[in-house]
Design a protein around this motif. Structure first.
Motif, PDB file in Angstrom:
ATOM      1  N   TYR A  55     -10.230  -9.585 -32.542  1.00  0.00           N
ATOM      2  CA  TYR A  55     -10.745  -8.227 -32.380  1.00  0.00           C
ATOM      3  C   TYR A  55     -12.212  -8.272 -31.980  1.00  0.00           C
ATOM      4  O   TYR A  55     -12.645  -7.598 -31.053  1.00  0.00           O
ATOM      5  CB  TYR A  55     -10.570  -7.441 -33.686  1.00  0.00           C
ATOM      6  N   GLN A  59     -14.043  -7.081 -28.508  1.00  0.00           N
ATOM      7  CA  GLN A  59     -15.123  -6.091 -28.516  1.00  0.00           C
ATOM      8  C   GLN A  59     -16.375  -6.630 -27.823  1.00  0.00           C
ATOM      9  O   GLN A  59     -17.011  -5.919 -27.050  1.00  0.00           O
ATOM     10  CB  GLN A  59     -15.467  -5.701 -29.961  1.00  0.00           C
ATOM     11  N   LYS A  62     -15.776  -6.548 -24.092  1.00  0.00           N
ATOM     12  CA  LYS A  62     -15.777  -5.201 -23.511  1.00  0.00           C
ATOM     13  C   LYS A  62     -17.166  -4.583 -23.509  1.00  0.00           C
ATOM     14  O   LYS A  62     -17.559  -3.926 -22.547  1.00  0.00           O
ATOM     15  CB  LYS A  62     -14.816  -4.311 -24.286  1.00  0.00           C
ATOM     16  N   GLN A  63     -17.892  -4.795 -24.599  1.00  0.00           N
ATOM     17  CA  GLN A  63     -19.231  -4.203 -24.652  1.00  0.00           C
ATOM     18  C   GLN A  63     -20.164  -4.898 -23.651  1.00  0.00           C
ATOM     19  O   GLN A  63     -20.979  -4.241 -23.012  1.00  0.00           O
ATOM     20  CB  GLN A  63     -19.806  -4.279 -26.072  1.00  0.00           C
TER      21      GLN A  63
ATOM     22  N   ARG B 151     -17.599   6.265 -17.239  1.00  0.00           N
ATOM     23  CA  ARG B 151     -17.938   7.054 -18.414  1.00  0.00           C
ATOM     24  C   ARG B 151     -19.362   7.538 -18.217  1.00  0.00           C
ATOM     25  O   ARG B 151     -20.299   6.745 -18.221  1.00  0.00           O
ATOM     26  CB  ARG B 151     -17.848   6.210 -19.678  1.00  0.00           C
ATOM     27  N   ASP B 302     -13.386   4.413 -20.289  1.00  0.00           N
ATOM     28  CA  ASP B 302     -14.179   3.304 -20.799  1.00  0.00           C
ATOM     29  C   ASP B 302     -13.263   2.321 -21.520  1.00  0.00           C
ATOM     30  O   ASP B 302     -12.803   2.602 -22.622  1.00  0.00           O
ATOM     31  CB  ASP B 302     -15.247   3.845 -21.751  1.00  0.00           C
ATOM     32  N   PRO B 303     -12.990   1.162 -20.909  1.00  0.00           N
ATOM     33  CA  PRO B 303     -12.062   0.223 -21.560  1.00  0.00           C
ATOM     34  C   PRO B 303     -12.519  -0.199 -22.953  1.00  0.00           C
ATOM     35  O   PRO B 303     -11.701  -0.561 -23.786  1.00  0.00           O
ATOM     36  CB  PRO B 303     -12.038  -0.975 -20.607  1.00  0.00           C
ATOM     37  N   ALA B 304     -13.830  -0.136 -23.201  1.00  0.00           N
ATOM     38  CA  ALA B 304     -14.335  -0.574 -24.509  1.00  0.00           C
ATOM     39  C   ALA B 304     -13.936   0.380 -25.629  1.00  0.00           C
ATOM     40  O   ALA B 304     -14.010   0.027 -26.797  1.00  0.00           O
ATOM     41  CB  ALA B 304     -15.851  -0.725 -24.464  1.00  0.00           C
ATOM     42  N   GLU B 305     -13.543   1.605 -25.291  1.00  0.00           N
ATOM     43  CA  GLU B 305     -13.107   2.541 -26.340  1.00  0.00           C
ATOM     44  C   GLU B 305     -11.689   2.248 -26.794  1.00  0.00           C
ATOM     45  O   GLU B 305     -11.298   2.620 -27.899  1.00  0.00           O
ATOM     46  CB  GLU B 305     -13.207   3.995 -25.853  1.00  0.00           C
ATOM     47  N   ILE B 306     -10.924   1.619 -25.937  1.00  0.00           N
ATOM     48  CA  ILE B 306      -9.521   1.382 -26.265  1.00  0.00           C
ATOM     49  C   ILE B 306      -9.434   0.206 -27.229  1.00  0.00           C
ATOM     50  O   ILE B 306      -9.918  -0.884 -26.934  1.00  0.00           O
ATOM     51  CB  ILE B 306      -8.689   1.165 -24.986  1.00  0.00           C
ATOM     52  N   GLY B 307      -8.853   0.467 -28.387  1.00  0.00           N
ATOM     53  CA  GLY B 307      -8.746  -0.584 -29.395  1.00  0.00           C
ATOM     54  C   GLY B 307      -9.979  -0.716 -30.269  1.00  0.00           C
ATOM     55  O   GLY B 307     -10.014  -1.558 -31.146  1.00  0.00           O
ATOM     56  N   LYS B 308     -11.021   0.083 -30.028  1.00  0.00           N
ATOM     57  CA  LYS B 308     -12.241  -0.044 -30.837  1.00  0.00           C
ATOM     58  C   LYS B 308     -12.040   0.553 -32.226  1.00  0.00           C
ATOM     59  O   LYS B 308     -12.302  -0.089 -33.229  1.00  0.00           O
ATOM     60  CB  LYS B 308     -13.427   0.625 -30.143  1.00  0.00           C
ATOM     61  N   ASN B 309     -11.589   1.806 -32.254  1.00  0.00           N
ATOM     62  CA  ASN B 309     -11.390   2.471 -33.548  1.00  0.00           C
ATOM     63  C   ASN B 309      -9.932   2.477 -33.982  1.00  0.00           C
ATOM     64  O   ASN B 309      -9.642   2.614 -35.159  1.00  0.00           O
ATOM     65  CB  ASN B 309     -11.916   3.903 -33.495  1.00  0.00           C
TER      66      ASN B 309
END
Lengths: 162, 539
Positions: A55, A59, A62-63, B151, B302-309
């Motif tokens: 995970y 992250q 992606k960031q 985004r 925004d691909p970074a939002e997917i799976g973040k929360n």
């Protein structure tokens, strides 16, 4: 598990601070980080080693990808890469220990890069785990100073990244 | 064309079609202000820089294009930062221009010097410090492109004063090519197919819509999809207005301050269709409880939002409007009547009891009434605090917009954002709703709306305290009230009067309709203060 993230970035001012800021802001832990210019002078390569679960690595990727200055990145497990870390170790030596240290250094593939009447500085390059082992062997002689570069790495075989 | 840097900055803004900018001058941005007088761009002088940022945010959210705010170096730029951060979390496109001290003085801690690109770094999509004037046209071109695509978000350009004064040969680039920035617009065809199939297979699908719907006006297609497949819809606070409030398929806002029926629906659904929402803690407090129990389709640019929360079973990256268009080509008509009927029954059973306090306005009934009497396409801007929750849950949106600071919860947002929204579409009614606490964080902006003739309709819910914190202390801190009383506050209608703004105060629901009538009819700024009871609850 440790992952190595190879990151190609624009070679201009401020990029490293953006990346460092991102890591601290998002609570990602960096094991090591090494930066240098690539075969293309407009591009730098940042090699980041992180310790975390899937995970976290997802992250981080992606960031990092969201930063405009990041051109391309990929994370690798250790087996996919040739990895090296450079260290310089300054050891306090009595004349009587020099012979021992010289032969140890030779076994480790090290190089004596500075010598004085009280010290000897050995240059070592290896995978970071191997480097740890070497340092353990040198510790009994009394390490006065140690400096390490952080891991740099390239993919094995025909494939190239960039 | 030989120009100074400052003249070039103005030319860049003109080339981007900028009509209005919001700002506050100072020494380090003076060359730009000097060049501005040769342009038809309208400058709105705010009374504090933060409000220039909020005004640009309101303007951008209505026009859906990057809006511009300007400040000088040091304190001017730093005052802007709260607004920049507010825009960043809510994905609002801004181009933020700040003056900087001369290049030779950077890093020497000279007068009004601050490392603004450094300070703003966590809150901007990207930033530039222009050190070479030859970069200036490209930087402006890129800034507008980055702010307004993918985004959306704020991009900051810091321009040293000597760069503004330097002469060079100017030409504006036609195109941008940023090798590290290629946002995905169209959804992956294979994933689209999977989503379409998931919708038809689901027994209890639920659409969770967020603020991402408004970046490209995806809301009409969303309603079309919901209707075609009979899918109930809930929204986050940022997604309010994504479907008309009174649409039969709408079950309200979810989350901590949302509707019970909406929250229970997320727990009972077998498919969550999340679009343009990041599922922050205020929307879904414990996503782990839902994961694994249902399938999650997550659509975000925004691909970074997917799976973040929250874990997503079917991730889909792209522009909401484009993706909905692709889905509408594939999804056949279907029904989910049993599920929908169950939610309808629950919605009918759940009727909150509104407590009526004598001598006070009931803010919930008042806002319902206000929304019924307002124009169908009115824009309502809610501030932060109880007023925000009341407006979110009770102001019915038809064709209009609901603007608020969903992510950052920045008190003092509404007047600035309202001014910006009104200037973006002068023919549209713009109503702000705030509290007496938030009003006092921004009341200097009354002057801005007078100076620039911005007929904003302001509603202030007054209870002489910071109502939401008061409520929190009442419920969670055993009534140990600390720092929440606003004694010493001015007589707000009289204060408005000092600016020449017509204003009145009402205490009773009997007065509401007539007062709302006067508020809505006014063609100047108008302020209506509503006295509410201290024990009025947020929900």
């Amino acid at each position: 598990m440790k992952y190595t993230i190879s990151t190609l970035v624009e070679n201009h001012a401020g990029v490293l601070s953006r990346i460092a800021g991102l890591f601290s802001r998002r609570g990602f832990n960096i094991d090591s980080l090494a930066v240098g210019v690539t075969e293309d002078p407009t591009v730098s390569r940042i090699t980041i080693v992180v310790d975390g679960d899937d995970y976290m690595v997802e992250q981080v990727e992606k960031q990092l990808n969201k930063l405009i200055d990041v051109i391309k990145l990929k994370s690798f497990s250790a087996e996919e890469l040739v990895r090296r870390e450079l260290a310089m170790v300054k050891i306090g030596t009595k004349a009587s220990e020099r012979g021992d240290l010289l032969s140890l250094s030779k076994i480790m593939g090290g190089k004596i890069c500075d010598l004085s009447n009280e010290t000897m500085t050995i240059e070592l390059s290896a995978e970071s785990e191997r480097l740890e082992e070497y340092l353990e062997l040198l510790r009994p002689y009394g390490i006065r100073e140690l400096v390490r570069t952080g891991t740099i790495a390239l993919q094995k075989g025909n494939v190239s990244f960039g | 064309m030989q120009l100074t840097g400052a003249q070039a900055m103005v030319k860049c803004l003109e080339a981007e079609g900028v009509k209005v900018i919001f700002g506050y001058p100072g020494a380090a941005i003076c060359p730009f202000y000097d060049a501005l007088t040769d342009s038809s761009i309208r400058h709105i002088l705010v009374r504090q820089e933060q409000n220039a940022g909020h005004a640009a945010s309101g303007y951008a959210r209505i026009t859906r294009r990057p809006a511009v705010c300007v400040a000088t170096s040091g304190p001017g730029a730093l005052n802007l930062l709260t607004a920049v951060a507010t825009a960043y979390v809510d994905s609002v496109p801004l181009v933020v221009i700040t003056g900087q001290v001369a290049r030779s003085l950077i890093g020497k801690d000279v007068f009004q010097e601050a490392d603004v690109t450094g300070a703003a770094e966590p809150f901007v999509k990207h930033s530039y410090l222009i050190k070479d004037i030859k970069d200036l046209p490209r930087v402006f071109k890129e800034a507008f492109y980055i702010a307004g695509t993918g985004r959306q978000g704020p991009v900051l350009i810091d321009v040293p004063v000597d760069v503004q004064n330097e002469r060079f040969s100017f030409s504006y680039p036609d195109s941008v090519n940023i090798r590290g920035y290629k946002p995905t617009v169209k959804g992956h065809a294979g994933q689209i197919k999977k989503v379409a199939q998931a919708i038809t297979e689901a027994q209890r699908p639920l659409i969770v819509a967020g603020g991402g719907l408004f970046a490209t006006e995806a809301r009409y297609r969303l309603v079309e999809l919901a209707e075609r497949c009979e899918i109930p819809v809930v929204t986050t606070m940022m997604g309010i207005g994504g479907i008309p409030t009174e649409h039969p398929l709408y079950y309200g806002m979810l989350g901590m301050h949302g509707k019970q029926v909406a929250n229970r629906a997320t727990q009972e659904a077998d498919l969550l269709f999340v679009i343009g929402a990041r599922l922050g803690d205020r929307a879904v407090s414990n996503p782990a409880l839902l994961e694994g129990r249902l399938r999650v389709v997550h659509i975000d640019i925004d691909p970074a939002e997917i799976g973040k929360n929250m874990e997503a079973n079917i991730p889909l990256v792209g522009d909401a409007n484009v993706i909905l268009g692709q889905l509408l080509e594939q999804v056949p008509e279907c029904t989910h009547s049993a599920w929908r009927n169950m939610l309808d029954r629950r919605r009918a059973e759940y009727r909150p009891q509104l407590r009526q306090f004598d001598g006070c306005i009931n803010p919930k009934l008042f806002l319902e009434r206000l929304s019924e009497l307002a124009d169908p396409d009115a824009v309502v801007v809610a501030d932060v605090g109880q007023n925000q929750i009341w407006t979110a849950n009770h102001f019915k949106i038809r064709e209009g917009r609901f603007l608020t600071t969903g992510g950052m919860g920045t008190m003092g947002y509404s007047l600035g954002a309202g001014i910006g929204a009104k200037l973006a579409e002068p023919e549209r009614q713009v109503i702000t709703v705030g509290g007496d606490g938030s009003f006092q964080m921004q009341m200097m902006e009354l002057a801005t709306m007078c100076q620039h003739q911005v007929p904003l309709k302001m509603v202030i819910m007054s209870n002489l305290r910071l109502g939401m914190v008061y409520e929190l202390q009442k419920n969670n801190f055993a009534g140990n009230y600390s720092g929440v009383f606003l004694d010493g506050s001015p007589d707000i209608p009289k204060l408005a009067g000092a600016y020449g703004i017509p204003a009145e105060r009402i205490h009773s629901m009997d007065q509401a309709d007539a007062a709302i009538g006067r508020l809505l009819k006014a063609d100047t700024p108008y302020l209506l203060e509503c006295i509410v009871n201290q024990d009025e609850s947020s929900l």
